[in-house]
Design an enzyme around this catalytic site. Sequence first.
Site, PDB file in Angstrom:
ATOM      1  N   ASP A  68       0.869  -1.158   0.000  1.00  0.00           N
ATOM      2  CA  ASP A  68       0.000   0.000   0.000  1.00  0.00           C
ATOM      3  C   ASP A  68       0.907   1.209   0.000  1.00  0.00           C
ATOM      4  OD1 ASP A  68      -2.599   1.065  -0.173  1.00  0.00           O
ATOM      5  OD2 ASP A  68      -2.574   1.600   1.941  1.00  0.00           O
ATOM      6  N   PHE A 149       2.600   5.858 -13.349  1.00  0.00           N
ATOM      7  CA  PHE A 149       1.160   5.864 -13.091  1.00  0.00           C
ATOM      8  C   PHE A 149       0.909   6.646 -11.818  1.00  0.00           C
ATOM      9  CE2 PHE A 149       3.119   2.171 -11.232  1.00  0.00           C
ATOM     10  CZ  PHE A 149       2.558   2.055  -9.975  1.00  0.00           C
ATOM     11  N   GLY A 150      -0.343   6.796 -11.458  1.00  0.00           N
ATOM     12  CA  GLY A 150      -0.691   7.516 -10.233  1.00  0.00           C
ATOM     13  C   GLY A 150      -0.256   8.968 -10.290  1.00  0.00           C
ATOM     14  N   LYS A 172      13.833   5.123 -11.946  1.00  0.00           N
ATOM     15  CA  LYS A 172      12.818   5.335 -10.914  1.00  0.00           C
ATOM     16  C   LYS A 172      12.921   4.272  -9.821  1.00  0.00           C
ATOM     17  CE  LYS A 172       7.864   5.115 -10.125  1.00  0.00           C
ATOM     18  NZ  LYS A 172       6.568   4.701 -10.665  1.00  0.00           N
ATOM     19  N   ARG A 178       8.554   2.647  -3.660  1.00  0.00           N
ATOM     20  CA  ARG A 178       8.263   1.236  -3.935  1.00  0.00           C
ATOM     21  C   ARG A 178       9.566   0.477  -4.167  1.00  0.00           C
ATOM     22  NH1 ARG A 178       4.673   1.960  -7.218  1.00  0.00           N
ATOM     23  NH2 ARG A 178       2.958   1.727  -5.765  1.00  0.00           N
TER      24      ARG A 178
END
Length: 192
Positions: A68, A149-150, A172, A178
Amino acid sequence: MKIVFATSNKNKIKEVQRMLPSSIQILSLEDINCFEEIPETSDTIEGNALQKANYVLDNYNVPCFADDTGLKVSSLNGEPGVYSARYSGPEKNDKNNIDKLLNELNNKSDRSAHFKTVVAIAGLSTEPTICKGICNGDIISECKGENGFGYDPIFQPEGYEVTFAEMELEEKNKISHRGLAIKELINYLSSL
């Protein structure tokens, strides 16, 4: 080793699988015939990750990890936080989430923010394991870049002049929230 990643987000699966050694294969929820919406009712990022991992373990009896992520913006008292994916409403629309966030930041001078990812692993030991990653940066005023994304098009990591969406995936993954959490996950899985 095969382990389920409790997500339906194909971008996340692709991003994470590219970071893992070839000895670890990710299974998607589709691969185990899990098509229902997995509950995310906790008011913390850690709680949601644990809830998802435990749901798959309890209902499908397979080892699982779940993540999450929340974007916490300083001048918005940590919003959108745990509600990042559904900030603009339950339909989970990236464009609407970005538009709402930029609107909320319209007259704010402090645009500092950080992404936090928590990965929870269930079914490989007696207790769930938690891995975390944090990436600091700023929210820029308009979308830049086509990758990711996001909130990637408006998040500029600290020390960089480009957004996550302007970076190649490998770049990235080296610095992202992440990516850092998955490095911890890899270290854990490699130690088993």
